[in-house]
Scaffold this motif. Structure first.
Motif, PDB file in Angstrom:
ATOM      1  N   VAL A  75       0.829  -1.211   0.000  1.00 44.46           N
ATOM      2  CA  VAL A  75       0.000   0.000   0.000  1.00 44.46           C
ATOM      3  C   VAL A  75       0.862   1.259   0.000  1.00 44.46           C
ATOM      4  O   VAL A  75       1.809   1.369   0.787  1.00 44.46           O
ATOM      5  CB  VAL A  75      -0.924   0.024   1.242  1.00 44.46           C
ATOM      6  N   THR A  76       0.525   2.201  -0.866  1.00 41.33           N
ATOM      7  CA  THR A  76       1.105   3.542  -0.796  1.00 41.33           C
ATOM      8  C   THR A  76      -0.034   4.510  -0.516  1.00 41.33           C
ATOM      9  O   THR A  76      -1.121   4.399  -1.092  1.00 41.33           O
ATOM     10  CB  THR A  76       1.826   3.934  -2.093  1.00 41.33           C
ATOM     11  N   VAL A  77       0.221   5.444   0.383  1.00 41.99           N
ATOM     12  CA  VAL A  77      -0.816   6.391   0.783  1.00 41.99           C
ATOM     13  C   VAL A  77      -0.216   7.786   0.846  1.00 41.99           C
ATOM     14  O   VAL A  77       0.915   7.971   1.302  1.00 41.99           O
ATOM     15  CB  VAL A  77      -1.433   5.980   2.146  1.00 41.99           C
ATOM     16  N   LYS A  78      -0.969   8.758   0.358  1.00 47.05           N
ATOM     17  CA  LYS A  78      -0.532  10.146   0.438  1.00 47.05           C
ATOM     18  C   LYS A  78      -0.886  10.707   1.815  1.00 47.05           C
ATOM     19  O   LYS A  78      -1.781  10.204   2.496  1.00 47.05           O
ATOM     20  CB  LYS A  78      -1.204  10.973  -0.656  1.00 47.05           C
TER      21      LYS A  78
ATOM     22  N   GLY B 116      -2.620  12.311   4.616  1.00 54.55           N
ATOM     23  CA  GLY B 116      -4.042  12.613   4.764  1.00 54.55           C
ATOM     24  C   GLY B 116      -4.951  11.586   4.131  1.00 54.55           C
ATOM     25  O   GLY B 116      -6.165  11.585   4.390  1.00 54.55           O
ATOM     26  N   GLY B 117      -4.416  10.690   3.312  1.00 59.08           N
ATOM     27  CA  GLY B 117      -5.232   9.634   2.717  1.00 59.08           C
ATOM     28  C   GLY B 117      -5.531   8.537   3.724  1.00 59.08           C
ATOM     29  O   GLY B 117      -4.768   8.309   4.664  1.00 59.08           O
ATOM     30  N   THR B 118      -6.657   7.842   3.525  1.00 58.96           N
ATOM     31  CA  THR B 118      -7.075   6.804   4.467  1.00 58.96           C
ATOM     32  C   THR B 118      -7.413   5.517   3.744  1.00 58.96           C
ATOM     33  O   THR B 118      -8.165   5.522   2.760  1.00 58.96           O
ATOM     34  CB  THR B 118      -8.305   7.251   5.277  1.00 58.96           C
ATOM     35  N   LEU B 119      -6.860   4.418   4.229  1.00 58.39           N
ATOM     36  CA  LEU B 119      -7.172   3.081   3.723  1.00 58.39           C
ATOM     37  C   LEU B 119      -8.104   2.385   4.699  1.00 58.39           C
ATOM     38  O   LEU B 119      -7.842   2.345   5.903  1.00 58.39           O
ATOM     39  CB  LEU B 119      -5.898   2.250   3.564  1.00 58.39           C
ATOM     40  N   LYS B 120      -9.176   1.806   4.161  1.00 58.84           N
ATOM     41  CA  LYS B 120     -10.049   0.931   4.921  1.00 58.84           C
ATOM     42  C   LYS B 120      -9.987  -0.439   4.246  1.00 58.84           C
ATOM     43  O   LYS B 120     -10.476  -0.599   3.123  1.00 58.84           O
ATOM     44  CB  LYS B 120     -11.476   1.461   4.944  1.00 58.84           C
ATOM     45  N   GLN B 121      -9.360  -1.403   4.933  1.00 58.99           N
ATOM     46  CA  GLN B 121      -9.113  -2.711   4.337  1.00 58.99           C
ATOM     47  C   GLN B 121      -9.775  -3.815   5.142  1.00 58.99           C
ATOM     48  O   GLN B 121      -9.476  -4.022   6.314  1.00 58.99           O
ATOM     49  CB  GLN B 121      -7.608  -2.976   4.252  1.00 58.99           C
ATOM     50  N   ILE B 122     -10.714  -4.542   4.500  1.00 55.38           N
ATOM     51  CA  ILE B 122     -11.337  -5.685   5.164  1.00 55.38           C
ATOM     52  C   ILE B 122     -10.331  -6.828   5.266  1.00 55.38           C
ATOM     53  O   ILE B 122      -9.419  -6.957   4.450  1.00 55.38           O
ATOM     54  CB  ILE B 122     -12.598  -6.167   4.417  1.00 55.38           C
TER      55      ILE B 122
ATOM     56  N   ARG C 144       4.500   4.164   2.654  1.00 52.75           N
ATOM     57  CA  ARG C 144       4.331   2.865   2.000  1.00 52.75           C
ATOM     58  C   ARG C 144       4.447   1.781   3.062  1.00 52.75           C
ATOM     59  O   ARG C 144       5.356   1.823   3.905  1.00 52.75           O
ATOM     60  CB  ARG C 144       5.391   2.655   0.923  1.00 52.75           C
ATOM     61  N   PHE C 145       3.551   0.828   3.020  1.00 43.25           N
ATOM     62  CA  PHE C 145       3.568  -0.264   3.993  1.00 43.25           C
ATOM     63  C   PHE C 145       2.934  -1.501   3.385  1.00 43.25           C
ATOM     64  O   PHE C 145       2.241  -1.433   2.356  1.00 43.25           O
ATOM     65  CB  PHE C 145       2.828   0.138   5.284  1.00 43.25           C
ATOM     66  N   VAL C 146       3.189  -2.640   4.013  1.00 49.73           N
ATOM     67  CA  VAL C 146       2.542  -3.885   3.607  1.00 49.73           C
ATOM     68  C   VAL C 146       1.608  -4.324   4.721  1.00 49.73           C
ATOM     69  O   VAL C 146       1.912  -4.173   5.907  1.00 49.73           O
ATOM     70  CB  VAL C 146       3.559  -4.998   3.293  1.00 49.73           C
ATOM     71  N   ILE C 147       0.458  -4.852   4.320  1.00 51.24           N
ATOM     72  CA  ILE C 147      -0.475  -5.491   5.254  1.00 51.24           C
ATOM     73  C   ILE C 147      -0.457  -6.976   4.940  1.00 51.24           C
ATOM     74  O   ILE C 147      -0.586  -7.378   3.774  1.00 51.24           O
ATOM     75  CB  ILE C 147      -1.901  -4.946   5.102  1.00 51.24           C
ATOM     76  N   ILE C 148      -0.278  -7.795   5.973  1.00 50.75           N
ATOM     77  CA  ILE C 148      -0.183  -9.241   5.797  1.00 50.75           C
ATOM     78  C   ILE C 148      -1.101  -9.924   6.802  1.00 50.75           C
ATOM     79  O   ILE C 148      -1.054  -9.618   8.000  1.00 50.75           O
ATOM     80  CB  ILE C 148       1.270  -9.724   5.978  1.00 50.75           C
ATOM     81  N   ALA C 149      -1.940 -10.823   6.318  1.00 50.36           N
ATOM     82  CA  ALA C 149      -2.853 -11.572   7.187  1.00 50.36           C
ATOM     83  C   ALA C 149      -2.814 -13.034   6.795  1.00 50.36           C
ATOM     84  O   ALA C 149      -2.582 -13.373   5.628  1.00 50.36           O
ATOM     85  CB  ALA C 149      -4.282 -11.026   7.070  1.00 50.36           C
ATOM     86  N   GLY C 150      -3.029 -13.926   7.764  1.00 56.70           N
ATOM     87  CA  GLY C 150      -2.976 -15.354   7.467  1.00 56.70           C
ATOM     88  C   GLY C 150      -3.846 -16.173   8.397  1.00 56.70           C
ATOM     89  O   GLY C 150      -4.148 -15.770   9.522  1.00 56.70           O
TER      90      GLY C 150
END
Length: 327
Positions: A213-216, A218-224, A271-277
């Motif tokens: 994920v890259t975010v500017k 003030g930008g917001t990510l909502k990730q299920i 920039r970050f990674v989201i990882i789920a398992g």
């Protein structure tokens, strides 16, 4: 990218289950919420401290440290930098899978099963150790930029600990990218689902979701995220805000299981990674590159490796060509 069925051994004449049969039995379809109404809370956040690893490589390890150990199904996460003359020459594995995601430079892979490959920026390679593999990972000869990436170790279900080893790669241009929050957020869907778009299925035997994920600012990510799966994020660049708290670069944010997903805001461009398992209900006994369920199995792995048996027959007398660069 090859599908799983293309690289697995067929069923035996005696009816012995194949890895695909065991895979289907060991996994379930994730229970994924359709909308995000209850964000997951942060369980902890901590910095990944840089350390030496391999032959001259530098890593920032977060999963697999005293801060976060055996966060099932995850065994280790390394943010690595491999400079000239460094690398990970010939070494064995048993009982786990590795997922390598390259951010810059190039990395060569070679194993005793005859698999070879080179990945560049944005590419991934997947290696299933299964009952035994010996391989090397070295900087690509054509690399002109720092060789930087992430390597994630994923545990194998007990029923698949002794499956046949395999290797495959995924090119960056095969991975879907979507935008959110009016273009302030970009999500590279390596595996899983985001904003109604699905990435690669069957990425590993143990189900995992991975997003870059890259975010500017003030930008917001909502990730299920799938319910009851373990999840974390790791910050590659910039700073983010989670639950009203600032979290800087090189930090790992671990989430609680309760909730529909995660909400992340960019404090700066980040920039970050989201990882789920999917968690595995099984014991973990690890000794270096061997990850089994009991101490006896670990001792057996060491005996098999040094005795060239039970999966390590091809290790006898084998040397990788890329590993010879360390000579």
């Amino acid at each position: 990218m090859a599908s799983i069925k293309e690289v697995l051994l067929p069923a035996t004449a005696t009816g012995t289950p194949t890895a695909s049969t065991l895979f289907e039995a060991a996994t379930v379809v994730p229970d994924t919420p359709s909308t995000l109404t209850t964000p997951r809370r942060v369980a902890k956040a901590f910095e990944a401290i840089e350390q030496s690893e391999g032959a001259g490589a530098r890593v920032r390890r977060s999963v697999g440290t005293a801060q976060l150990r055996n966060f099932s199904p995850f065994l280790m996460l390394d943010h690595f930098t491999i400079g000239p003359g460094a690398g990970f020459p010939d070494h064995p594995h048993r009982g786990q899978e590795t997922i390598t995601y390259l951010l810059s430079g190039s990395v060569d892979h070679e194993d005793f099963a005859g698999n070879k490959g080179t990945i560049g920026p944005g590419d991934l390679q997947f290696m299933t150790a299964g009952k035994g593999i010996m391989h090397a990972e070295m900087p690509g000869l054509a690399s002109t930029t720092p060789n930087v990436g992430l390597q994630l170790w994923v545990d194998l279900p007990t029923a698949l600990k002794f499956c046949e080893p395999r290797y495959r790669d995924l090119r960056g241009d095969e991975i879907p990218v979507v935008e959110a929050d009016d273009g302030k957020v970009s999500i590279k869907i390596i595996s899983g689902e985001s904003q109604g778009v699905e990435g690669v299925r069957e990425l590993a035997y143990t189900p995992v979701w991975i997003f870059d994920v890259t975010v500017k600012a003030g930008g917001t990510l909502k990730q299920i995220l799938p319910k009851a799966w373990n999840a974390f994020l790791y910050i590659l660049e910039g700073s983010i805000i989670v639950e009203g708290k600032d979290v800087p670069t090189f930090h790992n944010v671990v989430f609680e299981k309760e909730g529909d997903g995660v909400v992340v805001e960019g404090k700066t461009d980040a920039r970050f990674v989201i990882i789920a398992g999917q968690p595995l209900d099984q014991p973990v006994v690890q000794h270096g590159p061997f990850v089994l369920n009991t101490k006896e199995q670990v001792y057996e792995a060491m005996r098999d490796y040094h005795g060239y048996q039970n999966g390590f027959e091809r290790a006898e007398g084998w040397r990788s060509e890329i590993g010879k660069r360390m000579d």
